[in-house]
Design an enzyme around this catalytic site. Structure first.
Site, PDB file in Angstrom:
ATOM      1  N   CYS A 125     -30.156 -47.157  -9.935  1.00  0.00           N
ATOM      2  CA  CYS A 125     -29.413 -47.102 -11.244  1.00  0.00           C
ATOM      3  C   CYS A 125     -28.194 -46.273 -11.543  1.00  0.00           C
ATOM      4  O   CYS A 125     -27.268 -46.314 -12.434  1.00  0.00           O
ATOM      5  CB  CYS A 125     -30.455 -46.426 -12.538  1.00  0.00           C
ATOM      6  SG  CYS A 125     -32.171 -47.238 -12.262  1.00  0.00           S
ATOM      7  N   HIS A 265     -26.769 -43.108 -18.926  1.00  0.00           N
ATOM      8  CA  HIS A 265     -27.503 -44.021 -18.269  1.00  0.00           C
ATOM      9  C   HIS A 265     -28.710 -44.198 -19.425  1.00  0.00           C
ATOM     10  O   HIS A 265     -29.340 -43.341 -19.875  1.00  0.00           O
ATOM     11  CB  HIS A 265     -28.227 -43.532 -16.981  1.00  0.00           C
ATOM     12  CG  HIS A 265     -29.177 -44.651 -16.561  1.00  0.00           C
ATOM     13  ND1 HIS A 265     -29.243 -45.729 -16.609  1.00  0.00           N
ATOM     14  CD2 HIS A 265     -30.355 -44.235 -16.062  1.00  0.00           C
ATOM     15  CE1 HIS A 265     -30.074 -46.382 -16.021  1.00  0.00           C
ATOM     16  NE2 HIS A 265     -30.807 -45.589 -15.570  1.00  0.00           N
ATOM     17  N   ASN A 295     -34.303 -50.115 -19.804  1.00  0.00           N
ATOM     18  CA  ASN A 295     -33.170 -49.808 -18.674  1.00  0.00           C
ATOM     19  C   ASN A 295     -32.850 -50.746 -17.900  1.00  0.00           C
ATOM     20  O   ASN A 295     -33.655 -51.570 -17.112  1.00  0.00           O
ATOM     21  CB  ASN A 295     -34.101 -48.625 -17.777  1.00  0.00           C
ATOM     22  CG  ASN A 295     -33.556 -48.030 -16.743  1.00  0.00           C
ATOM     23  OD1 ASN A 295     -32.354 -48.614 -16.383  1.00  0.00           O
ATOM     24  ND2 ASN A 295     -34.213 -47.216 -16.192  1.00  0.00           N
TER      25      ASN A 295
HETATM   26  O1  UT7 Z   1     -33.534 -45.356 -14.016  1.00  0.00           O
HETATM   27  C1  UT7 Z   1     -34.744 -44.785 -13.449  1.00  0.00           C
HETATM   28  C2  UT7 Z   1     -35.149 -43.694 -14.109  1.00  0.00           C
HETATM   29  N1  UT7 Z   1     -36.391 -43.807 -14.796  1.00  0.00           N
HETATM   30  C3  UT7 Z   1     -36.641 -42.977 -15.783  1.00  0.00           C
HETATM   31  O2  UT7 Z   1     -35.766 -42.425 -16.406  1.00  0.00           O
HETATM   32  C4  UT7 Z   1     -37.929 -43.040 -16.180  1.00  0.00           C
HETATM   33  C5  UT7 Z   1     -38.495 -41.236 -16.437  1.00  0.00           C
HETATM   34  N2  UT7 Z   1     -39.760 -40.902 -17.056  1.00  0.00           N
HETATM   35  C6  UT7 Z   1     -40.185 -41.375 -18.292  1.00  0.00           C
HETATM   36  O3  UT7 Z   1     -39.232 -41.927 -19.059  1.00  0.00           O
HETATM   37  C7  UT7 Z   1     -41.359 -41.075 -18.669  1.00  0.00           C
HETATM   38  O4  UT7 Z   1     -42.091 -40.261 -17.798  1.00  0.00           O
HETATM   39  C8  UT7 Z   1     -42.252 -42.202 -19.019  1.00  0.00           C
HETATM   40  C9  UT7 Z   1     -41.864 -43.031 -20.128  1.00  0.00           C
HETATM   41  C10 UT7 Z   1     -42.533 -43.244 -17.895  1.00  0.00           C
HETATM   42  C11 UT7 Z   1     -43.759 -41.887 -19.366  1.00  0.00           C
HETATM   43  O5  UT7 Z   1     -43.995 -40.941 -20.353  1.00  0.00           O
HETATM   44  P1  UT7 Z   1     -44.620 -39.466 -20.164  1.00  0.00           P
HETATM   45  O6  UT7 Z   1     -44.556 -38.806 -21.515  1.00  0.00           O
HETATM   46  O7  UT7 Z   1     -44.061 -38.878 -19.059  1.00  0.00           O
HETATM   47  O8  UT7 Z   1     -45.954 -40.311 -19.932  1.00  0.00           O
HETATM   48  P2  UT7 Z   1     -46.950 -40.172 -18.760  1.00  0.00           P
HETATM   49  O9  UT7 Z   1     -46.410 -40.766 -17.707  1.00  0.00           O
HETATM   50  O10 UT7 Z   1     -47.251 -38.510 -18.813  1.00  0.00           O
HETATM   51  O11 UT7 Z   1     -48.387 -40.543 -19.475  1.00  0.00           O
HETATM   52  C12 UT7 Z   1     -49.008 -40.167 -20.749  1.00  0.00           C
HETATM   53  C13 UT7 Z   1     -50.331 -40.977 -20.886  1.00  0.00           C
HETATM   54  C14 UT7 Z   1     -51.162 -41.528 -19.764  1.00  0.00           C
HETATM   55  O12 UT7 Z   1     -52.455 -41.452 -20.202  1.00  0.00           O
HETATM   56  P3  UT7 Z   1     -53.516 -40.146 -19.963  1.00  0.00           P
HETATM   57  O13 UT7 Z   1     -53.508 -40.159 -18.276  1.00  0.00           O
HETATM   58  O14 UT7 Z   1     -52.809 -39.175 -20.693  1.00  0.00           O
HETATM   59  O15 UT7 Z   1     -54.686 -40.785 -20.503  1.00  0.00           O
HETATM   60  C15 UT7 Z   1     -50.560 -42.731 -19.225  1.00  0.00           C
HETATM   61  O16 UT7 Z   1     -51.746 -43.656 -18.557  1.00  0.00           O
HETATM   62  O17 UT7 Z   1     -49.579 -42.486 -21.315  1.00  0.00           O
HETATM   63  C16 UT7 Z   1     -50.242 -43.428 -20.576  1.00  0.00           C
HETATM   64  N3  UT7 Z   1     -49.247 -44.618 -20.451  1.00  0.00           N
HETATM   65  C17 UT7 Z   1     -49.124 -45.595 -21.657  1.00  0.00           C
HETATM   66  N4  UT7 Z   1     -49.959 -45.754 -22.591  1.00  0.00           N
HETATM   67  C18 UT7 Z   1     -49.516 -46.747 -23.312  1.00  0.00           C
HETATM   68  C19 UT7 Z   1     -48.211 -44.622 -19.541  1.00  0.00           C
HETATM   69  N5  UT7 Z   1     -47.567 -45.651 -19.858  1.00  0.00           N
HETATM   70  C20 UT7 Z   1     -48.289 -46.333 -21.191  1.00  0.00           C
HETATM   71  C21 UT7 Z   1     -47.733 -47.489 -21.840  1.00  0.00           C
HETATM   72  N6  UT7 Z   1     -48.697 -47.476 -22.871  1.00  0.00           N
HETATM   73  N7  UT7 Z   1     -46.960 -48.370 -21.498  1.00  0.00           N
END
Ligand code: UT7
Length: 344
Positions: A125, A265, A295
């Protein structure tokens, strides 16, 4: 002998600026509600965690070059440049049409850029900003006068539609700029770039390269999809985005107070907000369209720049800062004094 230009990055013989910008996105809009029909997610979760409401998806017939060509054509038109006057085309992408020929070759042929050189650049990216500062070097040295820099990706091709932690985040899109000489004091006034390979495993597409060729025995379709340790990449992104902007500004002897528009970005609204706070900028001086496109990887920064211009958010003389980050882990930034266009 090198001529010194005030505020040009060290070593620039000629000041280099953006002469025209364009973007292109596929027609199909995939909303959060539509995603929630086939993956276990909700509009509420996606909007609150990422700020994303919709993304674009290419048709099965559309490849990355199709998006790149249209964005490139629009940038050429905006800059008043004929395709045959382009000296070099750089396509930043992590989703090339195929391993060979390079997407830049396809773009060169279909645009009719008869005498252009070309190559692809892949640093995930961060690709567009890397390609921008790479292309600028050719103009700065006097080697080339017109460089078309395109960032384009069909990220939906890398999505595992069963993996809710990634498939809600990405979309398809392209943006392009034409680089050329500008008046002293304008154009790219500060740059910075870096890679931290130790973080590479947190954002990967494992198969399809030389380590795991597509014909390897025992491959799972999921090996071809993008995988991400979301929270790890999030922490990296939050720390790197503001720092990269500060380093590009510092390279040009500038400070955040002087920034008219910060164009980061477009990965996640929370990352953008954290970097806005780090730079101590008011919301009006930060551009975001992540809500509409998600993204788009290499398309993200030039697509945002293009829409910022369409919305009259950038005036001649304004200082803008572009920052990309992504797989690698990698990052790149450029501070640009807008305008300074010259005849020819
Ligand atoms: O250009 C490439 C760069 N990429 C990025 O910049 C992405 C960077 N990361 C992020 O933006 C965030 O980490 C995410 C948006 C991907 C995830 O957000 P988060 O606040 O870090 O959530 P998490 O991964 O800690 O997940 C929290 C909960 C989990 O459930 P439990 O284990 O707490 O029960 C996930 O399973 O949210 C759950 N979850 C979802 N729930 C509903 C993860 N994805 C989803 C979803 N819908 N799409």
């Amino acid at each position: 002998m090198t001529t010194e230009h005030p505020n040009s990055p060290q070593g620039y013989k000629t000041p280099v600026g953006i002469l025209g910008v364009g973007h292109f996105v596929p027609e199909e809009i995939l909303t959060n509600a539509e995603l929630a029909k086939f993956v276990d997610t909700t509009d509420e979760w996606i909007v609150s965690r990422t700020g994303i409401r919709a993304r674009r998806r290419a048709t099965p017939e559309q490849a990355t070059s199709d998006l790149a060509i249209e964005a490139g054509r629009r940038a050429l038109e905006a800059s008043g440049t004929r395709a045959e006057d382009i000296d070099l085309i750089i396509v930043a992408t992590m989703t090339p049409d195929c391993p060979m020929p390079a997407t830049s070759s396809i773009v060169q042929y279909k645009l009719g850029a008869a005498r252009a050189a070309g190559f692809d650049l892949n640093i995930a990216c961060s690709g567009f900003v890397y390609a921008l500062i790479t292309g600028a070097q050719f103009v700065a040295s006097g080697t080339f006068r017109r460089v078309l820099v395109i960032g384009a990706d069909c990220m939906t091709r890398l999505m595992n539609w069963k993996d809710r932690s990634t498939c809600v985040l990405f979309g398809d899109g392209a943006g392009a700029v034409v680089l050329g000489p500008v008046a002293a004091g304008y154009g790219i006034v500060g740059i910075h770039a870096g890679v931290n390979g130790a973080g590479g495993p947190s954002l990967t597409v494992n198969a399809g390269g030389s380590r795991l060729p597509s014909w390897s025995v025992g491959l799972d379709p999921a090996d071809f999809y993008l995988k991400m340790e979301g929270p790890e990449v999030f922490r990296f992104a939050v720390s790197v985005m503001g720092e990269a902007a500060l380093k590009a500004l510092d390279n040009g002897g500038l400070t955040p107070e002087q920034v008219a528009l910060f164009i980061p970005h477009q990965a996640n609204a929370r990352i953008i907000e954290a970097s806005r706070k780090r730079l101590n900028l008011p919301p009006a001086r930060v551009f975001s369209n992540v809500e509409n496109y998600g993204n788009t990887s290499c398309g993200s920064v030039p697509l945002a720049l293009s829409e910022a211009l369409e919305q009259n958010r950038i005036q001649d003389g304004d200082l803008i800062v572009l920052v990309g980050f992504g797989g690698g882990l990698s990052w790149a930034s450029a501070a640009i004094r807008w305008g300074g266009l010259q005849d020819s």
